[in-house]
Motif scaffolding. Structure first.
Motif, mmCIF file in Angstrom:
data_model
loop_
_atom_site.group_PDB
_atom_site.id
_atom_site.type_symbol
_atom_site.label_atom_id
_atom_site.label_comp_id
_atom_site.label_asym_id
_atom_site.label_seq_id
_atom_site.Cartn_x
_atom_site.Cartn_y
_atom_site.Cartn_z
ATOM 1 N N ASP A 85 13.986 -20.733 -12.332
ATOM 2 C CA ASP A 85 12.797 -19.925 -12.566
ATOM 3 C C ASP A 85 12.541 -18.942 -11.438
ATOM 4 O OD1 ASP A 85 12.431 -21.202 -14.961
ATOM 5 O OD2 ASP A 85 10.931 -22.616 -14.195
ATOM 6 N N MET A 86 12.727 -19.405 -10.196
ATOM 7 C CA MET A 86 12.493 -18.524 -9.058
ATOM 8 C C MET A 86 13.491 -17.371 -9.028
ATOM 9 S SD MET A 86 9.917 -18.968 -7.028
ATOM 10 C CE MET A 86 8.693 -20.196 -6.562
ATOM 11 N N LEU A 87 14.756 -17.683 -9.262
ATOM 12 C CA LEU A 87 15.757 -16.628 -9.221
ATOM 13 C C LEU A 87 15.586 -15.661 -10.388
ATOM 14 C CD1 LEU A 87 18.061 -15.562 -7.531
ATOM 15 C CD2 LEU A 87 19.648 -16.873 -8.940
ATOM 16 N N ALA A 88 15.183 -16.182 -11.541
ATOM 17 C CA ALA A 88 14.905 -15.316 -12.685
ATOM 18 C C ALA A 88 13.788 -14.332 -12.347
ATOM 19 C CB ALA A 88 14.540 -16.147 -13.908
ATOM 20 N N PHE A 89 12.754 -14.825 -11.678
ATOM 21 C CA PHE A 89 11.648 -13.955 -11.267
ATOM 22 C C PHE A 89 12.179 -12.802 -10.420
ATOM 23 C CE2 PHE A 89 8.679 -12.756 -7.885
ATOM 24 C CZ PHE A 89 7.567 -12.350 -8.621
ATOM 25 N N TYR A 90 13.014 -13.126 -9.437
ATOM 26 C CA TYR A 90 13.532 -12.082 -8.546
ATOM 27 C C TYR A 90 14.459 -11.120 -9.284
ATOM 28 C CZ TYR A 90 16.235 -9.700 -5.012
ATOM 29 O OH TYR A 90 16.852 -8.726 -4.280
ATOM 30 N N ASP A 91 15.420 -11.648 -10.035
ATOM 31 C CA ASP A 91 16.405 -10.788 -10.680
ATOM 32 C C ASP A 91 15.765 -9.843 -11.689
ATOM 33 O OD1 ASP A 91 18.556 -11.745 -9.227
ATOM 34 O OD2 ASP A 91 19.050 -13.313 -10.666
ATOM 35 N N VAL A 92 14.724 -10.312 -12.380
ATOM 36 C CA VAL A 92 14.023 -9.450 -13.333
ATOM 37 C C VAL A 92 13.249 -8.376 -12.588
ATOM 38 C CG1 VAL A 92 12.156 -9.363 -15.035
ATOM 39 C CG2 VAL A 92 13.902 -11.151 -15.180
ATOM 40 N N ILE A 126 21.688 -7.915 -11.485
ATOM 41 C CA ILE A 126 22.548 -8.701 -12.356
ATOM 42 C C ILE A 126 22.587 -10.105 -11.770
ATOM 43 C CG2 ILE A 126 24.816 -8.918 -13.414
ATOM 44 C CD1 ILE A 126 23.243 -6.347 -14.129
ATOM 45 N N THR A 127 22.234 -11.102 -12.567
ATOM 46 C CA THR A 127 22.097 -12.443 -12.008
ATOM 47 C C THR A 127 23.453 -13.083 -11.723
ATOM 48 O OG1 THR A 127 21.069 -14.624 -12.285
ATOM 49 C CG2 THR A 127 21.988 -13.581 -14.273
ATOM 50 N N PRO A 128 23.575 -13.790 -10.587
ATOM 51 C CA PRO A 128 24.800 -14.546 -10.314
ATOM 52 C C PRO A 128 24.756 -15.944 -10.910
ATOM 53 C CG PRO A 128 23.370 -14.640 -8.416
ATOM 54 C CD PRO A 128 22.648 -13.800 -9.439
ATOM 55 N N ARG A 129 23.584 -16.337 -11.461
ATOM 56 C CA ARG A 129 23.382 -17.687 -11.983
ATOM 57 C C ARG A 129 23.413 -17.646 -13.511
ATOM 58 N NH1 ARG A 129 19.615 -22.661 -10.088
ATOM 59 N NH2 ARG A 129 19.727 -23.777 -12.073
ATOM 60 N N LYS A 130 24.298 -18.413 -14.113
ATOM 61 C CA LYS A 130 24.552 -18.325 -15.549
ATOM 62 C C LYS A 130 23.316 -18.562 -16.400
ATOM 63 C CE LYS A 130 29.256 -20.167 -14.921
ATOM 64 N NZ LYS A 130 30.151 -21.318 -15.224
ATOM 65 N N VAL A 180 20.189 -18.171 -15.843
ATOM 66 C CA VAL A 180 19.157 -17.135 -15.778
ATOM 67 C C VAL A 180 19.384 -16.102 -16.880
ATOM 68 C CG1 VAL A 180 18.306 -15.190 -14.382
ATOM 69 C CG2 VAL A 180 18.618 -17.436 -13.343
ATOM 70 N N ALA A 181 20.630 -15.926 -17.281
ATOM 71 C CA ALA A 181 20.936 -14.959 -18.331
ATOM 72 C C ALA A 181 20.273 -15.302 -19.662
ATOM 73 C CB ALA A 181 22.446 -14.853 -18.517
ATOM 74 N N TYR A 216 14.743 -11.818 -18.655
ATOM 75 C CA TYR A 216 16.011 -11.253 -18.204
ATOM 76 C C TYR A 216 16.771 -10.642 -19.374
ATOM 77 C CZ TYR A 216 20.572 -10.819 -15.952
ATOM 78 O OH TYR A 216 21.765 -10.316 -15.460
ATOM 79 N N LYS A 217 16.794 -11.338 -20.496
ATOM 80 C CA LYS A 217 17.522 -10.832 -21.666
ATOM 81 C C LYS A 217 16.922 -9.523 -22.171
ATOM 82 C CE LYS A 217 19.274 -13.490 -24.825
ATOM 83 N NZ LYS A 217 20.699 -13.435 -24.481
ATOM 84 N N ASN A 218 15.642 -9.303 -21.894
ATOM 85 C CA ASN A 218 14.983 -8.075 -22.344
ATOM 86 C C ASN A 218 15.298 -6.872 -21.466
ATOM 87 O OD1 ASN A 218 13.759 -9.292 -24.552
ATOM 88 N ND2 ASN A 218 11.923 -9.839 -23.408
#
Length: 456
Positions: A363-370, A375-379, A381-382, A387-389
Protein backbone atom coordinates in the motif's frame (compact mmCIF):
# COMPACT_ATOMS: atom_id res chain seq x y z
CA UNK A 1 52.05 36.29 27.70
CA UNK A 2 51.31 35.88 24.01
CA UNK A 3 51.90 32.12 24.19
CA UNK A 4 49.62 31.85 27.22
CA UNK A 5 46.92 33.75 25.35
CA UNK A 6 47.23 31.47 22.33
CA UNK A 7 47.07 28.45 24.63
CA UNK A 8 43.94 29.79 26.29
CA UNK A 9 42.30 30.38 22.90
CA UNK A 10 43.15 26.83 21.85
CA UNK A 11 41.72 25.46 25.09
CA UNK A 12 38.51 27.43 24.61
CA UNK A 13 38.26 26.25 21.00
CA UNK A 14 38.69 22.59 21.96
CA UNK A 15 36.14 22.93 24.77
CA UNK A 16 33.68 24.64 22.43
CA UNK A 17 34.02 21.89 19.86
CA UNK A 18 33.54 19.26 22.56
CA UNK A 19 30.38 20.94 23.83
CA UNK A 20 29.11 21.27 20.26
CA UNK A 21 29.58 17.54 19.74
CA UNK A 22 27.64 16.84 22.93
CA UNK A 23 24.79 19.03 21.76
CA UNK A 24 24.74 17.41 18.31
CA UNK A 25 25.09 13.85 19.61
CA UNK A 26 21.38 13.04 20.19
CA UNK A 27 20.40 13.96 16.65
CA UNK A 28 23.44 12.42 14.95
CA UNK A 29 24.38 9.49 17.12
CA UNK A 30 21.14 7.53 16.81
CA UNK A 31 19.40 8.44 20.12
CA UNK A 32 17.00 11.24 20.98
CA UNK A 33 16.72 12.97 24.33
CA UNK A 34 13.70 10.81 25.20
CA UNK A 35 15.64 7.59 24.70
CA UNK A 36 14.15 6.69 21.32
CA UNK A 37 16.23 5.21 18.53
CA UNK A 38 16.50 7.82 15.76
CA UNK A 39 16.49 6.67 12.13
CA UNK A 40 17.50 9.46 9.78
CA UNK A 41 16.20 9.33 6.21
CA UNK A 42 17.90 11.47 3.54
CA UNK A 43 16.52 12.12 0.05
CA UNK A 44 16.55 14.78 -2.65
CA UNK A 45 14.04 17.62 -2.80
CA UNK A 46 14.18 20.21 -5.55
CA UNK A 47 11.98 22.57 -7.52
CA UNK A 48 8.41 23.60 -6.78
CA UNK A 49 5.99 21.38 -4.81
CA UNK A 50 4.36 18.91 -4.61
CA UNK A 51 7.18 16.85 -3.11
CA UNK A 52 6.12 13.23 -3.51
CA UNK A 53 9.14 11.81 -1.69
CA UNK A 54 8.28 13.95 1.33
CA UNK A 55 4.59 12.94 1.22
CA UNK A 56 5.49 9.26 1.10
CA UNK A 57 8.02 9.37 3.90
CA UNK A 58 5.68 11.43 6.09
CA UNK A 59 3.12 8.64 5.84
CA UNK A 60 5.82 6.06 6.60
CA UNK A 61 7.02 8.06 9.61
CA UNK A 62 3.51 8.26 11.04
CA UNK A 63 2.91 4.55 10.60
CA UNK A 64 6.30 3.43 11.96
CA UNK A 65 6.19 5.66 15.02
CA UNK A 66 2.63 4.61 15.85
CA UNK A 67 3.59 0.94 15.69
CA UNK A 68 7.04 1.33 17.31
CA UNK A 69 7.01 3.88 20.16
CA UNK A 70 10.76 3.44 20.69
CA UNK A 71 11.64 4.53 17.11
CA UNK A 72 11.76 8.11 15.87
CA UNK A 73 12.03 8.67 12.10
CA UNK A 74 13.71 11.94 11.17
CA UNK A 75 13.20 13.14 7.60
CA UNK A 76 16.08 15.23 6.25
CA UNK A 77 15.63 16.25 2.61
CA UNK A 78 18.65 17.64 0.79
CA UNK A 79 17.49 20.71 -1.11
CA UNK A 80 19.56 20.49 -4.27
CA UNK A 81 19.51 19.69 -7.97
CA UNK A 82 20.57 16.19 -8.99
CA UNK A 83 24.28 16.85 -9.40
CA UNK A 84 24.51 18.80 -6.14
CA UNK A 85 22.51 16.11 -4.36
CA UNK A 86 25.12 13.48 -5.24
CA UNK A 87 27.88 15.72 -3.86
CA UNK A 88 26.06 16.58 -0.63
CA UNK A 89 24.98 12.98 -0.08
CA UNK A 90 28.58 11.77 -0.43
CA UNK A 91 29.69 14.34 2.14
CA UNK A 92 27.07 13.10 4.60
CA UNK A 93 27.90 9.44 4.00
CA UNK A 94 31.57 9.95 4.79
CA UNK A 95 30.95 12.25 7.75
CA UNK A 96 31.22 11.19 11.38
CA UNK A 97 27.43 11.29 11.65
CA UNK A 98 26.07 9.55 8.53
CA UNK A 99 22.33 9.10 7.92
CA UNK A 100 20.77 5.66 8.26
CA UNK A 101 18.64 5.43 5.09
CA UNK A 102 19.59 7.23 1.86
CA UNK A 103 18.08 7.68 -1.58
CA UNK A 104 20.49 6.25 -4.17
CA UNK A 105 20.46 6.57 -7.93
CA UNK A 106 20.79 2.97 -9.17
CA UNK A 107 23.31 4.37 -11.65
CA UNK A 108 25.72 5.26 -8.81
CA UNK A 109 25.29 2.38 -6.36
CA UNK A 110 28.48 0.66 -7.54
CA UNK A 111 30.51 3.82 -7.01
CA UNK A 112 29.11 4.35 -3.51
CA UNK A 113 29.73 0.70 -2.62
CA UNK A 114 33.33 1.01 -3.83
CA UNK A 115 33.68 4.13 -1.67
CA UNK A 116 32.49 2.14 1.35
CA UNK A 117 29.28 4.11 1.87
CA UNK A 118 26.60 1.39 1.67
CA UNK A 119 25.81 -1.75 3.66
CA UNK A 120 24.95 -5.06 1.91
CA UNK A 121 21.31 -5.99 2.50
CA UNK A 122 21.31 -9.68 1.53
CA UNK A 123 20.98 -11.05 5.08
CA UNK A 124 18.05 -8.71 5.71
CA UNK A 125 16.35 -9.40 2.39
CA UNK A 126 16.42 -13.16 3.06
CA UNK A 127 14.17 -12.57 6.07
CA UNK A 128 11.62 -10.57 4.02
CA UNK A 129 9.56 -12.92 1.81
CA UNK A 130 7.92 -10.03 -0.05
CA UNK A 131 11.18 -9.04 -1.69
CA UNK A 132 11.98 -12.30 -3.47
CA UNK A 133 8.32 -12.91 -4.31
CA UNK A 134 7.24 -9.46 -5.48
CA UNK A 135 10.20 -7.51 -6.86
CA UNK A 136 10.81 -8.16 -10.53
CA UNK A 137 14.10 -10.09 -10.92
CA UNK A 138 15.44 -7.24 -13.07
CA UNK A 139 14.71 -4.82 -10.22
CA UNK A 140 16.61 -7.03 -7.79
CA UNK A 141 19.56 -7.28 -10.15
CA UNK A 142 19.83 -3.54 -10.81
CA UNK A 143 20.89 -2.87 -7.19
CA UNK A 144 23.37 -5.76 -7.10
CA UNK A 145 27.11 -5.18 -7.29
CA UNK A 146 29.82 -7.84 -6.99
CA UNK A 147 27.22 -10.43 -6.05
CA UNK A 148 25.63 -8.47 -3.19
CA UNK A 149 22.48 -6.36 -3.02
CA UNK A 150 22.78 -2.79 -1.75
CA UNK A 151 19.34 -1.25 -2.22
CA UNK A 152 15.63 -1.67 -2.80
CA UNK A 153 14.10 0.04 -5.83
CA UNK A 154 11.04 2.20 -5.15
CA UNK A 155 10.36 3.18 -8.74
CA UNK A 156 11.83 2.67 -12.16
CA UNK A 157 11.47 3.75 -15.75
CA UNK A 158 11.56 2.09 -19.15
CA UNK A 159 12.19 3.26 -22.68
CA UNK A 160 10.13 2.81 -25.83
CA UNK A 161 9.13 4.61 -29.03
CA UNK A 162 6.62 7.45 -28.94
CA UNK A 163 5.07 8.35 -32.29
CA UNK A 164 2.56 10.94 -33.53
CA UNK A 165 -0.43 9.15 -35.03
CA UNK A 166 -1.61 12.27 -36.91
CA UNK A 167 1.73 12.60 -38.69
CA UNK A 168 1.77 8.88 -39.44
CA UNK A 169 -1.67 9.13 -41.00
CA UNK A 170 -0.56 12.04 -43.21
CA UNK A 171 2.44 9.97 -44.33
CA UNK A 172 0.28 6.96 -45.13
CA UNK A 173 1.75 4.91 -42.29
CA UNK A 174 -0.28 2.72 -39.90
CA UNK A 175 -1.44 4.44 -36.71
CA UNK A 176 -1.08 1.17 -34.76
CA UNK A 177 2.60 1.02 -35.72
CA UNK A 178 4.95 -1.58 -34.26
CA UNK A 179 8.30 -1.76 -36.08
CA UNK A 180 9.91 -5.20 -36.17
CA UNK A 181 13.46 -4.12 -37.09
CA UNK A 182 15.68 -1.06 -37.17
CA UNK A 183 15.06 -0.91 -40.92
CA UNK A 184 11.34 -0.45 -40.23
CA UNK A 185 12.10 2.60 -38.07
CA UNK A 186 14.37 4.19 -40.65
CA UNK A 187 11.93 3.44 -43.49
CA UNK A 188 9.14 5.18 -41.57
CA UNK A 189 11.41 8.18 -40.87
CA UNK A 190 12.38 8.48 -44.55
CA UNK A 191 8.72 8.21 -45.59
CA UNK A 192 7.76 11.03 -43.22
CA UNK A 193 10.68 13.11 -44.49
CA UNK A 194 9.37 12.76 -48.03
CA UNK A 195 5.63 13.18 -47.38
CA UNK A 196 5.20 15.46 -44.36
CA UNK A 197 7.19 18.71 -44.57
CA UNK A 198 8.17 20.90 -41.62
CA UNK A 199 8.37 18.11 -39.04
CA UNK A 200 11.35 16.27 -37.57
CA UNK A 201 11.01 12.62 -38.64
CA UNK A 202 12.84 11.07 -35.66
CA UNK A 203 14.60 12.04 -32.45
CA UNK A 204 17.43 9.87 -31.17
CA UNK A 205 19.40 11.52 -28.37
CA UNK A 206 23.05 11.69 -29.36
CA UNK A 207 26.27 13.44 -28.45
CA UNK A 208 28.04 14.68 -25.35
CA UNK A 209 25.72 17.55 -24.30
CA UNK A 210 22.81 15.21 -23.49
CA UNK A 211 25.11 13.00 -21.44
CA UNK A 212 23.43 9.83 -20.14
CA UNK A 213 20.29 10.41 -22.20
CA UNK A 214 22.42 9.97 -25.32
CA UNK A 215 23.97 6.78 -23.96
CA UNK A 216 20.86 5.17 -22.53
CA UNK A 217 17.88 6.43 -24.56
CA UNK A 218 19.98 6.60 -27.68
CA UNK A 219 22.90 4.25 -28.12
CA UNK A 220 22.10 1.44 -25.69
CA UNK A 221 18.55 1.10 -27.00
CA UNK A 222 20.26 0.23 -30.28
CA UNK A 223 23.25 -1.76 -29.02
CA UNK A 224 21.22 -4.00 -26.71
CA UNK A 225 19.19 -5.04 -29.74
CA UNK A 226 22.31 -6.53 -31.35
CA UNK A 227 24.26 -9.63 -30.39
CA UNK A 228 27.02 -7.50 -28.83
CA UNK A 229 26.27 -5.85 -25.47
CA UNK A 230 28.40 -3.20 -23.79
CA UNK A 231 29.88 -5.57 -21.20
CA UNK A 232 30.68 -9.29 -21.19
CA UNK A 233 29.70 -10.70 -17.79
CA UNK A 234 31.27 -14.07 -18.65
CA UNK A 235 34.75 -12.64 -19.23
CA UNK A 236 34.31 -9.56 -16.99
CA UNK A 237 35.45 -7.32 -19.82
CA UNK A 238 34.11 -4.30 -21.70
CA UNK A 239 33.26 -5.11 -25.33
CA UNK A 240 34.72 -1.98 -26.87
CA UNK A 241 34.80 -3.07 -30.50
CA UNK A 242 32.11 -5.16 -32.20
CA UNK A 243 29.82 -5.37 -35.20
CA UNK A 244 26.88 -4.39 -32.99
CA UNK A 245 28.69 -1.27 -31.79
CA UNK A 246 29.57 -0.20 -35.32
CA UNK A 247 26.06 -0.96 -36.62
CA UNK A 248 24.62 1.20 -33.84
CA UNK A 249 26.91 4.06 -34.84
CA UNK A 250 25.81 3.62 -38.46
CA UNK A 251 22.17 4.01 -37.35
CA UNK A 252 23.11 7.28 -35.61
CA UNK A 253 24.99 8.38 -38.71
CA UNK A 254 21.95 7.82 -40.93
CA UNK A 255 19.64 9.74 -38.59
CA UNK A 256 22.01 12.73 -38.56
CA UNK A 257 23.22 12.62 -42.18
CA UNK A 258 23.25 16.34 -43.08
CA UNK A 259 22.42 15.66 -46.74
CA UNK A 260 19.16 13.94 -45.77
CA UNK A 261 18.65 14.88 -42.11
CA UNK A 262 16.11 12.75 -40.26
CA UNK A 263 16.87 14.00 -36.75
CA UNK A 264 16.76 17.43 -35.10
CA UNK A 265 19.20 20.07 -36.26
CA UNK A 266 22.43 20.42 -34.26
CA UNK A 267 21.22 23.50 -32.38
CA UNK A 268 18.65 21.20 -30.75
CA UNK A 269 20.41 17.80 -30.80
CA UNK A 270 23.75 19.06 -29.46
CA UNK A 271 22.22 21.06 -26.62
CA UNK A 272 21.88 20.22 -22.95
CA UNK A 273 18.22 21.27 -23.29
CA UNK A 274 17.36 18.77 -26.04
CA UNK A 275 15.20 16.70 -23.67
CA UNK A 276 13.11 19.70 -22.64
CA UNK A 277 12.82 20.87 -26.24
CA UNK A 278 11.53 17.47 -27.33
CA UNK A 279 9.08 16.94 -24.46
CA UNK A 280 7.82 20.48 -24.03
CA UNK A 281 7.90 21.86 -27.58
CA UNK A 282 8.41 19.46 -30.49
CA UNK A 283 6.02 16.71 -29.38
CA UNK A 284 3.17 18.90 -28.03
CA UNK A 285 3.33 21.16 -31.11
CA UNK A 286 3.18 18.25 -33.55
CA UNK A 287 6.68 18.91 -34.88
CA UNK A 288 8.20 15.48 -34.16
CA UNK A 289 7.01 12.17 -35.61
CA UNK A 290 9.10 9.50 -33.81
CA UNK A 291 10.84 9.83 -30.44
CA UNK A 292 12.88 7.07 -28.79
CA UNK A 293 12.45 8.15 -25.19
CA UNK A 294 11.36 7.36 -21.65
CA UNK A 295 8.17 6.40 -19.86
CA UNK A 296 8.30 9.61 -17.81
CA UNK A 297 7.37 12.00 -20.63
CA UNK A 298 3.66 12.34 -19.66
CA UNK A 299 4.78 14.02 -16.45
CA UNK A 300 5.40 17.17 -18.51
CA UNK A 301 1.95 16.98 -20.11
CA UNK A 302 -0.28 16.38 -17.11
CA UNK A 303 -2.17 19.17 -15.38
CA UNK A 304 0.36 21.37 -13.63
CA UNK A 305 3.20 19.97 -15.76
CA UNK A 306 5.76 22.02 -17.66
CA UNK A 307 3.80 21.70 -20.93
CA UNK A 308 0.16 20.79 -20.27
CA UNK A 309 -1.14 18.75 -23.19
CA UNK A 310 -4.32 16.78 -22.45
CA UNK A 311 -4.57 15.63 -26.08
CA UNK A 312 -1.40 13.54 -25.85
CA UNK A 313 -3.34 10.36 -25.02
CA UNK A 314 -5.17 10.46 -28.36
CA UNK A 315 -2.34 11.99 -30.41
CA UNK A 316 0.56 9.76 -29.45
CA UNK A 317 1.06 6.04 -29.81
CA UNK A 318 3.72 3.89 -28.15
CA UNK A 319 5.65 0.98 -29.61
CA UNK A 320 8.33 -1.35 -28.32
CA UNK A 321 11.85 -0.77 -29.54
CA UNK A 322 12.67 -3.72 -31.83
CA UNK A 323 15.91 -5.64 -31.95
CA UNK A 324 18.15 -4.95 -34.93
CA UNK A 325 16.82 -7.72 -37.18
CA UNK A 326 13.79 -8.86 -35.23
CA UNK A 327 15.69 -11.63 -33.46
CA UNK A 328 14.60 -12.90 -30.05
CA UNK A 329 13.50 -11.41 -27.73
CA UNK A 330 12.11 -9.12 -30.47
CA UNK A 331 12.17 -5.96 -28.32
CA UNK A 332 14.53 -3.94 -26.15
CA UNK A 333 14.16 -1.64 -23.18
CA UNK A 334 16.43 -0.31 -20.46
CA UNK A 335 15.67 0.82 -16.93
CA UNK A 336 17.18 3.15 -14.39
CA UNK A 337 15.53 4.63 -11.35
CA UNK A 338 16.11 5.15 -7.66
CA UNK A 339 16.53 2.93 -4.63
CA UNK A 340 16.89 3.33 -0.89
CA UNK A 341 19.96 1.94 0.83
CA UNK A 342 21.32 1.68 4.36
CA UNK A 343 24.51 3.51 5.25
CA UNK A 344 27.46 1.25 5.97
CA UNK A 345 28.14 3.32 9.08
CA UNK A 346 24.59 3.37 10.44
CA UNK A 347 24.50 2.40 14.12
CA UNK A 348 21.00 0.98 13.81
CA UNK A 349 20.86 -1.13 10.66
CA UNK A 350 18.21 -3.53 12.02
CA UNK A 351 15.82 -0.71 12.87
CA UNK A 352 16.62 1.02 9.57
CA UNK A 353 15.66 -2.10 7.65
CA UNK A 354 12.38 -2.33 9.60
CA UNK A 355 11.63 1.23 8.50
CA UNK A 356 12.47 0.29 4.90
CA UNK A 357 10.08 -2.67 5.02
CA UNK A 358 7.28 -0.39 6.21
CA UNK A 359 7.98 2.07 3.41
CA UNK A 360 7.93 -0.72 0.83
CA UNK A 361 4.69 -2.41 1.85
CA UNK A 362 2.27 -2.87 -1.03
CA UNK A 363 0.00 0.00 0.00
CA UNK A 364 2.78 2.43 0.86
CA UNK A 365 4.70 1.80 -2.33
CA UNK A 366 1.51 2.04 -4.39
CA UNK A 367 0.88 5.46 -2.84
CA UNK A 368 4.34 6.65 -3.89
CA UNK A 369 4.39 5.14 -7.38
CA UNK A 370 0.97 6.59 -8.21
CA UNK A 371 1.79 10.04 -6.84
CA UNK A 372 5.19 10.19 -8.52
CA UNK A 373 4.03 8.50 -11.79
CA UNK A 374 6.69 5.82 -11.39
CA UNK A 375 6.77 2.41 -13.02
CA UNK A 376 6.48 0.09 -10.04
CA UNK A 377 9.25 -2.44 -9.31
CA UNK A 378 6.81 -4.46 -7.15
CA UNK A 379 4.55 -6.87 -9.05
CA UNK A 380 1.42 -6.70 -6.86
CA UNK A 381 1.33 -2.88 -6.96
CA UNK A 382 0.47 -3.26 -10.64
CA UNK A 383 -2.93 -4.62 -9.56
CA UNK A 384 -3.81 -1.64 -7.35
CA UNK A 385 -6.71 0.27 -8.92
CA UNK A 386 -5.12 3.72 -8.73
CA UNK A 387 -1.97 2.39 -10.38
CA UNK A 388 -3.86 0.59 -13.14
CA UNK A 389 -5.65 3.85 -13.93
CA UNK A 390 -2.37 5.58 -14.79
CA UNK A 391 -2.10 6.05 -18.58
CA UNK A 392 -0.12 3.25 -20.26
CA UNK A 393 0.66 1.60 -16.91
CA UNK A 394 0.10 -1.91 -18.31
CA UNK A 395 2.27 -1.27 -21.39
CA UNK A 396 5.20 0.11 -19.42
CA UNK A 397 4.96 -2.25 -16.44
CA UNK A 398 5.02 -5.28 -18.74
CA UNK A 399 8.37 -4.09 -20.09
CA UNK A 400 9.95 -4.27 -16.62
CA UNK A 401 10.00 -8.07 -16.70
CA UNK A 402 12.32 -8.03 -19.75
CA UNK A 403 14.29 -4.85 -19.11
CA UNK A 404 18.04 -4.50 -19.11
CA UNK A 405 20.27 -1.95 -17.43
CA UNK A 406 23.64 -0.30 -17.54
CA UNK A 407 26.73 -2.19 -16.33
CA UNK A 408 26.97 -1.43 -12.63
CA UNK A 409 30.70 -0.74 -12.39
CA UNK A 410 32.58 2.38 -11.29
CA UNK A 411 34.17 2.76 -14.74
CA UNK A 412 30.79 3.09 -16.45
CA UNK A 413 30.24 6.87 -16.07
CA UNK A 414 33.54 7.61 -17.84
CA UNK A 415 32.89 4.99 -20.51
CA UNK A 416 29.42 6.47 -21.05
CA UNK A 417 31.01 9.79 -21.98
CA UNK A 418 33.14 8.01 -24.60
CA UNK A 419 30.01 6.40 -26.06
CA UNK A 420 28.52 9.88 -26.41
CA UNK A 421 31.75 11.10 -28.00
CA UNK A 422 31.65 8.30 -30.60
CA UNK A 423 28.04 9.21 -31.41
CA UNK A 424 28.91 12.87 -31.79
CA UNK A 425 31.89 12.04 -33.98
CA UNK A 426 29.72 10.19 -36.52
CA UNK A 427 27.15 12.98 -36.37
CA UNK A 428 29.94 15.31 -37.46
CA UNK A 429 31.14 13.17 -40.35
CA UNK A 430 33.60 10.65 -38.93
CA UNK A 431 33.27 7.08 -40.18
CA UNK A 432 31.74 4.56 -37.77
CA UNK A 433 34.91 2.43 -37.88
CA UNK A 434 37.16 5.37 -36.95
CA UNK A 435 34.80 6.46 -34.18
CA UNK A 436 34.72 2.93 -32.78
CA UNK A 437 38.50 2.64 -32.88
CA UNK A 438 38.83 5.88 -30.92
CA UNK A 439 36.27 4.57 -28.44
CA UNK A 440 38.20 1.30 -28.06
CA UNK A 441 41.40 3.17 -27.23
CA UNK A 442 39.61 5.39 -24.72
CA UNK A 443 38.06 2.41 -22.91
CA UNK A 444 41.48 0.76 -22.66
CA UNK A 445 42.76 3.88 -20.92
CA UNK A 446 39.78 4.02 -18.56
CA UNK A 447 39.38 0.34 -17.65
CA UNK A 448 42.81 -1.10 -18.46
CA UNK A 449 43.75 -3.13 -21.52
CA UNK A 450 43.21 -6.39 -19.62
CA UNK A 451 39.54 -5.44 -19.07
CA UNK A 452 38.71 -4.78 -22.74
CA UNK A 453 37.92 -7.13 -25.59
CA UNK A 454 37.09 -7.02 -29.30
CA UNK A 455 34.50 -9.04 -31.14
CA UNK A 456 34.65 -9.66 -34.91
Amino acid sequence: MNLQFKGLRLHILVLSLFLLCLIALPACGGSSSNGKTVIRVVYQQFGPPPYYEQQWWTKVKQQVEAANPKIEVQLQPIIADEGSYYTKLALQLRSNNPPDIVREDSFLISSDVTAGYLAPLDDYLKTWPDYSAQWFPSMQKITTFNGKNYGVMNGTDVRAIWYNKDIFQKAGLPTDWQPKTWADILTAAHTIKAKVPNVVPINLYSGIPMDEASTMQGFEMLLYGTKDPLYNYDTNKWIASSKGFQDSLDFVKEVYNPSNLLGPTNDIALSTQAGNTVAQQLLPKGKLAIDIDGSWLPGSWQKGGAAEWPEWQTTLGVAKMPTQNGDAPQSVTLSGGWAYSISARSSHKNEAFDVLKAAYSKDMLAFYDVKASQITPRKDVADVADYKNLPLSDFFTNLVSVTQFRPGFPAYPKISVEVDRAMQNVMQGQSSSDAMNAYYNAVQTIAGSDKVEKRP
